[in-house]
Scaffold this motif. Structure first.
Motif, PDB file in Angstrom:
ATOM      1  N   LEU A   1      79.283   2.074  27.327  1.00  0.00           N
ATOM      2  CA  LEU A   1      79.957   3.109  26.538  1.00  0.00           C
ATOM      3  C   LEU A   1      80.912   3.894  27.422  1.00  0.00           C
ATOM      4  N   SER A   2      82.191   3.891  27.057  1.00  0.00           N
ATOM      5  CA  SER A   2      83.187   4.722  27.729  1.00  0.00           C
ATOM      6  C   SER A   2      83.363   5.984  26.891  1.00  0.00           C
ATOM      7  N   LEU A   3      83.197   7.131  27.513  1.00  0.00           N
ATOM      8  CA  LEU A   3      83.142   8.398  26.784  1.00  0.00           C
ATOM      9  C   LEU A   3      84.068   9.426  27.409  1.00  0.00           C
ATOM     10  N   LEU A   4      84.896  10.078  26.577  1.00  0.00           N
ATOM     11  CA  LEU A   4      85.751  11.189  26.989  1.00  0.00           C
ATOM     12  C   LEU A   4      85.416  12.393  26.111  1.00  0.00           C
ATOM     13  N   VAL A   5      85.218  13.549  26.728  1.00  0.00           N
ATOM     14  CA  VAL A   5      84.943  14.784  25.993  1.00  0.00           C
ATOM     15  C   VAL A   5      85.815  15.886  26.574  1.00  0.00           C
ATOM     16  N   LEU A   6      86.726  16.422  25.749  1.00  0.00           N
ATOM     17  CA  LEU A   6      87.626  17.483  26.189  1.00  0.00           C
ATOM     18  C   LEU A   6      87.397  18.740  25.368  1.00  0.00           C
TER      19      LEU A   6
ATOM     20  N   ASP B   1      87.332  15.777  34.646  1.00  0.00           N
ATOM     21  CA  ASP B   1      88.778  15.728  34.808  1.00  0.00           C
ATOM     22  C   ASP B   1      89.363  16.504  33.624  1.00  0.00           C
ATOM     23  N   ASP B   2      89.239  17.850  33.680  1.00  0.00           N
ATOM     24  CA  ASP B   2      89.559  18.729  32.550  1.00  0.00           C
ATOM     25  C   ASP B   2      88.719  18.375  31.334  1.00  0.00           C
ATOM     26  N   GLY B   3      87.574  17.842  31.565  1.00  0.00           N
ATOM     27  CA  GLY B   3      86.629  17.420  30.548  1.00  0.00           C
ATOM     28  C   GLY B   3      85.679  16.425  31.185  1.00  0.00           C
ATOM     29  N   LEU B   4      84.793  15.867  30.392  1.00  0.00           N
ATOM     30  CA  LEU B   4      83.798  14.921  30.902  1.00  0.00           C
ATOM     31  C   LEU B   4      84.239  13.497  30.617  1.00  0.00           C
TER      32      LEU B   4
END
Length: 383
Positions: A196-201, A305-308
């Motif tokens: 799972l690739s996850l970005l959270v901003l 990076d300005d988020g997770l």
């Protein structure tokens, strides 16, 4: 060797990733520093054609180019899949600009790929109401990675994509020094169901405490997974011969030599390395078992990076729990998110020396990873 900057050198290294959710762990960059970023134009188009290794290798190439140009003096950077964010002290800003100009021209020549790049003083970013704060996370006893917050780098990336603060490509084309950049390991299959690739901003108007609480809840959920979702086995990834991605590495790192000569050199090096790893016993000062263990220990699979940003080996249950947390946070105006699932993870490496334990290993999903998750995030409503 270029001198280490006293500001970054003095930053205390955070040894527990979960502690990075406290903003007190981040320190504002000095006003006279510069921040930069680069990314591939239309990386999703390349991914749709199956060029996963090419995207990751070009994405990490800026790190290798800057490291070599700086004589391996430490500086903060974050690998983002199809690009890189970084910061440099003022005495290295001109060198950074020159290397990114060379890299842009080189990538265009070798792959017909457009790489954007931008560089801007921290002071100008603060005038726009954003900040850039940095922390150092000790992934292992031998290696640390930078983490960023404050919104400044995300803002600069948006401006870069709009055509501002551009670093033009070098003319004439000059090869950058990409020594140490490689991608010779096999893709790593998921053990628990999926990668799972996850970005959270954070939402622009989100309360910082609420966003930090969300991140803490995400990390708590992930902590219940096997090895906290680490996508690489403890013994490191496997290798085959010839290694996948050797063509990409040869074209990127060939310098002024023909690509076929560079590929033959890499094939010979890979054959020798493969024999040592197959033998599994120390050869001189090189211990292949220890080296593979350090790949896992040094893996860069989670970052701020300005988020997770995370690449996780997780179950359907863990993914469902994360999506529940994130969809509620989206509805509450706390965060925006993107995710992408695939069956394998990719490893892209920078190895200054195989005899030392500070080799770097950037992990992304093997079928688009962060770049595909970013496409979902962009489609999220702004409220």
């Amino acid at each position: 060797m270029t001198r280490a900057d006293p500001f970054y050198d003095a930053l205390q290294k955070v040894r527990t990733f979960e502690n990075l959710t406290a903003s007190t762990r981040f320190t504002p960059l000095p006003q006279d520093w510069y921040v930069g970023c680069c990314d591939i134009v239309d990386s999703t188009g390349l991914l749709a054609q199956g060029h996963y290794k090419t995207v990751n290798m070009i994405g990490a190439s800026a790190i290798a180019a800057l490291m070599n140009a700086f004589g391996h003096a430490p500086f903060p950077f974050v690998f983002g899949g199809d690009g890189t964010s970084f910061a440099v002290p003022p005495h290295l800003a001109e060198c950074a600009e020159q290397e990114l100009a060379k890299l842009r021209a080189w990538v265009a020549q070798e792959f017909d790929v457009e790489l954007r790049a931008a560089l801007l003083p921290v002071g100008k970013i603060r005038k726009e109401g954003r900040d850039v704060r940095v922390a150092r996370f000790a992934a292992s006893a031998h290696l640390d990675y930078a983490m960023f917050e404050g919104g400044g780098l995300a803002w600069l990336e948006e401006q870069m994509k709009a055509g501002r603060f551009e670093i033009p490509p070098a003319d004439p084309v000059q090869p950058p020094d990409l020594e140490g950049l490689s991608c010779r390991w096999n893709a790593v299959p998921a053990v628990n169901g999926q990668i799972l690739s996850l970005l959270v901003l954070p939402h622009p108007e989100a309360d910082a405490a609420e966003f930090n609480a969300l991140i803490a809840a995400i990390l708590s959920e992930v902590a219940g997974s096997e090895r906290a979702g680490h996508p690489l086995p403890e013994t490191g990834p496997n290798m085959q011969f010839p290694p996948p991605g050797l063509d990409v590495e040869a074209r990127l790192s060939r310098g002024n030599a023909p690509a076929i000569f560079r590929k033959l050199t890499l094939l010979f090096q890979s054959a020798m390395a493969g024999l040592m790893f197959l033998r599994g016993r120390p050869t001189g000062a090189f211990d292949p078992t220890h080296y593979r263990n350090m790949i896992s220990a040094n893996a860069d699979f989670r970052k701020f990076d300005d988020g997770l940003k995370m690449t996780l080996d997780c179950s359907d249950e863990t993914r469902a729990a994360l999506e529940k947390l994130l969809s509620q946070a989206q509805a509450d105006g706390i965060a925006r998110y993107g995710l992408h699932t695939q069956s394998e993870a990719l490893v892209t490496c920078i190895v200054p020396s195989p005899m030392q334990d500070d080799h770097m290993h950037f992990v992304d999903g093997a079928a688009g990873g962060y770049a595909q998750a970013a496409q979902m995030l962009k489609a999220m409503p702004q409220r």
